[in-house]
Design a protein around this motif. Structure first.
Motif, mmCIF file in Angstrom:
data_model
loop_
_atom_site.group_PDB
_atom_site.id
_atom_site.type_symbol
_atom_site.label_atom_id
_atom_site.label_comp_id
_atom_site.label_asym_id
_atom_site.label_seq_id
_atom_site.Cartn_x
_atom_site.Cartn_y
_atom_site.Cartn_z
ATOM 1 N N SER A 35 39.161 49.346 37.528
ATOM 2 C CA SER A 35 38.843 48.059 38.121
ATOM 3 C C SER A 35 38.528 47.073 37.001
ATOM 4 C CB SER A 35 37.661 48.206 39.058
ATOM 5 O OG SER A 35 36.487 48.315 38.304
ATOM 6 N N GLU A 36 38.206 45.858 37.386
ATOM 7 C CA GLU A 36 37.907 44.840 36.381
ATOM 8 C C GLU A 36 36.688 45.217 35.559
ATOM 9 O OE1 GLU A 36 37.552 41.958 39.353
ATOM 10 O OE2 GLU A 36 39.287 40.829 38.659
ATOM 11 N N ARG A 37 35.853 46.014 36.125
ATOM 12 C CA ARG A 37 34.656 46.446 35.400
ATOM 13 C C ARG A 37 34.819 47.855 34.858
ATOM 14 N NH1 ARG A 37 29.892 43.396 36.416
ATOM 15 N NH2 ARG A 37 30.509 41.467 37.406
ATOM 16 N N TYR A 38 36.045 48.249 34.687
ATOM 17 C CA TYR A 38 36.368 49.527 34.085
ATOM 18 C C TYR A 38 35.860 50.711 34.890
ATOM 19 C CZ TYR A 38 37.692 46.776 30.086
ATOM 20 O OH TYR A 38 38.291 45.874 29.283
ATOM 21 N N TYR A 71 32.334 52.140 29.006
ATOM 22 C CA TYR A 71 31.651 52.672 30.191
ATOM 23 C C TYR A 71 31.200 51.534 31.088
ATOM 24 C CZ TYR A 71 31.203 57.423 28.361
ATOM 25 O OH TYR A 71 31.458 58.678 27.915
ATOM 26 N N THR A 72 30.628 50.538 30.459
ATOM 27 C CA THR A 72 30.102 49.406 31.225
ATOM 28 C C THR A 72 30.618 48.119 30.621
ATOM 29 O OG1 THR A 72 28.157 49.456 29.837
ATOM 30 C CG2 THR A 72 27.994 50.504 32.004
ATOM 31 N N VAL A 73 30.502 47.073 31.380
ATOM 32 C CA VAL A 73 30.989 45.770 30.946
ATOM 33 C C VAL A 73 29.878 44.759 31.163
ATOM 34 C CG1 VAL A 73 32.730 44.020 31.310
ATOM 35 C CG2 VAL A 73 33.316 46.400 31.598
ATOM 36 N N THR A 74 29.688 43.923 30.182
ATOM 37 C CA THR A 74 28.701 42.861 30.356
ATOM 38 C C THR A 74 29.334 41.718 31.133
ATOM 39 O OG1 THR A 74 29.379 41.906 28.266
ATOM 40 C CG2 THR A 74 27.500 43.407 28.222
ATOM 41 N N ARG A 75 28.505 40.840 31.575
ATOM 42 C CA ARG A 75 28.993 39.730 32.378
ATOM 43 C C ARG A 75 30.036 38.896 31.617
ATOM 44 N NH1 ARG A 75 26.209 36.185 36.611
ATOM 45 N NH2 ARG A 75 25.065 38.063 37.062
ATOM 46 N N PRO A 82 39.968 40.805 31.595
ATOM 47 C CA PRO A 82 39.257 42.066 31.380
ATOM 48 C C PRO A 82 39.996 43.079 30.535
ATOM 49 C CG PRO A 82 39.987 41.869 33.636
ATOM 50 C CD PRO A 82 40.268 40.562 32.984
ATOM 51 N N PHE A 83 41.320 43.038 30.545
ATOM 52 C CA PHE A 83 42.041 44.115 29.867
ATOM 53 C C PHE A 83 42.665 43.669 28.558
ATOM 54 C CE2 PHE A 83 42.112 45.436 34.324
ATOM 55 C CZ PHE A 83 41.382 46.597 34.153
#
Ligand SMILES: [Zn+2]
Length: 87
Positions: A35-38, A71-75, A82-83
């Protein structure tokens, strides 16, 4: 953003492409299942079959451990494409 629209068609992309093996270094291919937030996309959205979904999840987890996928994505990272950094 409507997420439902994007995944209208229900078929396994990987079956269609006859994928038998996935490489965790091939991050470009993993993008489809992130997803956009990995986060790993759930099967109900992507339409992947069980076999390929299992492959994807192991491969993505492997790629995360190898720091190829965050693992996580900041705002901030989410707002811009995103990619972009995966290519
Ligand atoms: Zn499949």
């Amino acid at each position: 953003m409507s997420e439902k629209r994007k995944y209208k068609k229900r078929f396994c992309k990987y079956c269609e492409a006859k994928v038998d093996f996935m490489d965790y270094k091939d991050v470009g291919a993993l993008r489809f299942s992130l997803s956009e937030r990995y986060k790993i996309m759930p099967r109900r959205l992507t339409g992947n079959c069980k076999r390929h979904q299992d492959m994807i999840s192991t491969v993505i987890k492997r790629a995360r451990a190898a720091a190829l996928v965050p693992y996580t994505v900041t705002r901030k990272t989410v707002v811009n494409a995103p990619f972009e950094n995966l290519k």
